[in-house]
Scaffold this motif. Structure first.
Motif, mmCIF file in Angstrom:
data_model
loop_
_atom_site.group_PDB
_atom_site.id
_atom_site.type_symbol
_atom_site.label_atom_id
_atom_site.label_comp_id
_atom_site.label_asym_id
_atom_site.label_seq_id
_atom_site.Cartn_x
_atom_site.Cartn_y
_atom_site.Cartn_z
ATOM 1 N N UNK A 250 -24.793 -12.197 9.183
ATOM 2 C CA UNK A 250 -24.287 -13.553 8.935
ATOM 3 C C UNK A 250 -24.485 -14.447 10.150
ATOM 4 N N UNK A 251 -24.794 -15.714 9.869
ATOM 5 C CA UNK A 251 -25.012 -16.697 10.921
ATOM 6 C C UNK A 251 -24.225 -17.959 10.590
ATOM 7 N N UNK A 252 -23.513 -18.459 11.591
ATOM 8 C CA UNK A 252 -22.743 -19.689 11.440
ATOM 9 C C UNK A 252 -23.033 -20.606 12.614
ATOM 10 N N UNK A 253 -22.974 -21.903 12.366
ATOM 11 C CA UNK A 253 -23.150 -22.904 13.415
ATOM 12 C C UNK A 253 -21.806 -23.579 13.663
ATOM 13 N N UNK A 254 -21.411 -23.679 14.929
ATOM 14 C CA UNK A 254 -20.150 -24.327 15.288
ATOM 15 C C UNK A 254 -20.429 -25.736 15.784
ATOM 16 N N UNK A 255 -19.674 -26.704 15.281
ATOM 17 C CA UNK A 255 -19.776 -28.100 15.711
ATOM 18 C C UNK A 255 -18.498 -28.452 16.470
ATOM 19 N N UNK A 256 -18.562 -28.561 17.806
ATOM 20 C CA UNK A 256 -17.353 -28.852 18.570
ATOM 21 C C UNK A 256 -16.782 -30.238 18.281
ATOM 22 N N UNK A 257 -17.613 -31.170 17.842
ATOM 23 C CA UNK A 257 -17.128 -32.519 17.546
ATOM 24 C C UNK A 257 -16.180 -32.522 16.346
ATOM 25 N N UNK A 258 -16.456 -31.666 15.362
ATOM 26 C CA UNK A 258 -15.621 -31.613 14.158
ATOM 27 C C UNK A 258 -14.734 -30.369 14.118
ATOM 28 N N UNK B 140 -20.310 -23.940 9.981
ATOM 29 C CA UNK B 140 -21.157 -24.118 8.811
ATOM 30 C C UNK B 140 -22.026 -22.875 8.640
ATOM 31 N N UNK B 141 -22.050 -22.337 7.418
ATOM 32 C CA UNK B 141 -22.871 -21.153 7.112
ATOM 33 C C UNK B 141 -24.341 -21.524 7.193
ATOM 34 N N UNK B 142 -25.137 -20.670 7.836
ATOM 35 C CA UNK B 142 -26.581 -20.847 7.969
ATOM 36 C C UNK B 142 -27.289 -19.630 7.382
ATOM 37 N N UNK B 143 -28.620 -19.665 7.418
ATOM 38 C CA UNK B 143 -29.414 -18.556 6.883
ATOM 39 C C UNK B 143 -29.108 -17.270 7.655
ATOM 40 N N UNK B 144 -28.939 -16.179 6.920
ATOM 41 C CA UNK B 144 -28.670 -14.888 7.556
ATOM 42 C C UNK B 144 -29.840 -14.419 8.412
ATOM 43 N N UNK B 145 -29.520 -13.692 9.477
ATOM 44 C CA UNK B 145 -30.534 -13.028 10.289
ATOM 45 C C UNK B 145 -31.263 -12.018 9.390
#
Length: 87
Positions: A8-16, A20-25
């Motif tokens: 599983x891959x997630x992107x963290x947005x410090x501003x918000x 957010x879920x991203x494409x799996x490795x």
């Protein structure tokens, strides 16, 4: 268990303060090391199916894609630590 392998891959947005879920490795990895350079994420080594691995994968957030890169030169690396300076 809390030590299960994952792709599983997630992107963290410090501003918000949101993930957010991203494409799996492309592979399921446990105890890998992750780091970022020039806007791309990297996952290296760890264990795949319980066997030590030295694979290196690059994540490109622009295209939400993973690319396998040249393997890490050591055969046994799990739970390493990485950091980035001035990037």
């Amino acid at each position: 268990s809390s030590m299960d392998a994952s792709a599983r891959t997630f992107e963290y947005d410090p501003a918000t303060n949101k993930w957010t879920k991203k494409k799996d490795c492309p592979v399921t990895i446990a105890n890998a090391t992750g780091f970022a350079v020039n806007g791309k994420g990297y996952v290296v080594a760890g264990a795949q199916d319980g066997i030590a691995a030295n694979d290196l994968y690059e994540y490109n957030p622009t295209g939400d894609t993973w690319t396998k890169k040249k393997a890490y030169p050591e055969s046994q690396l799990q739970g390493g630590v990485a950091f980035t300076i001035n990037n």
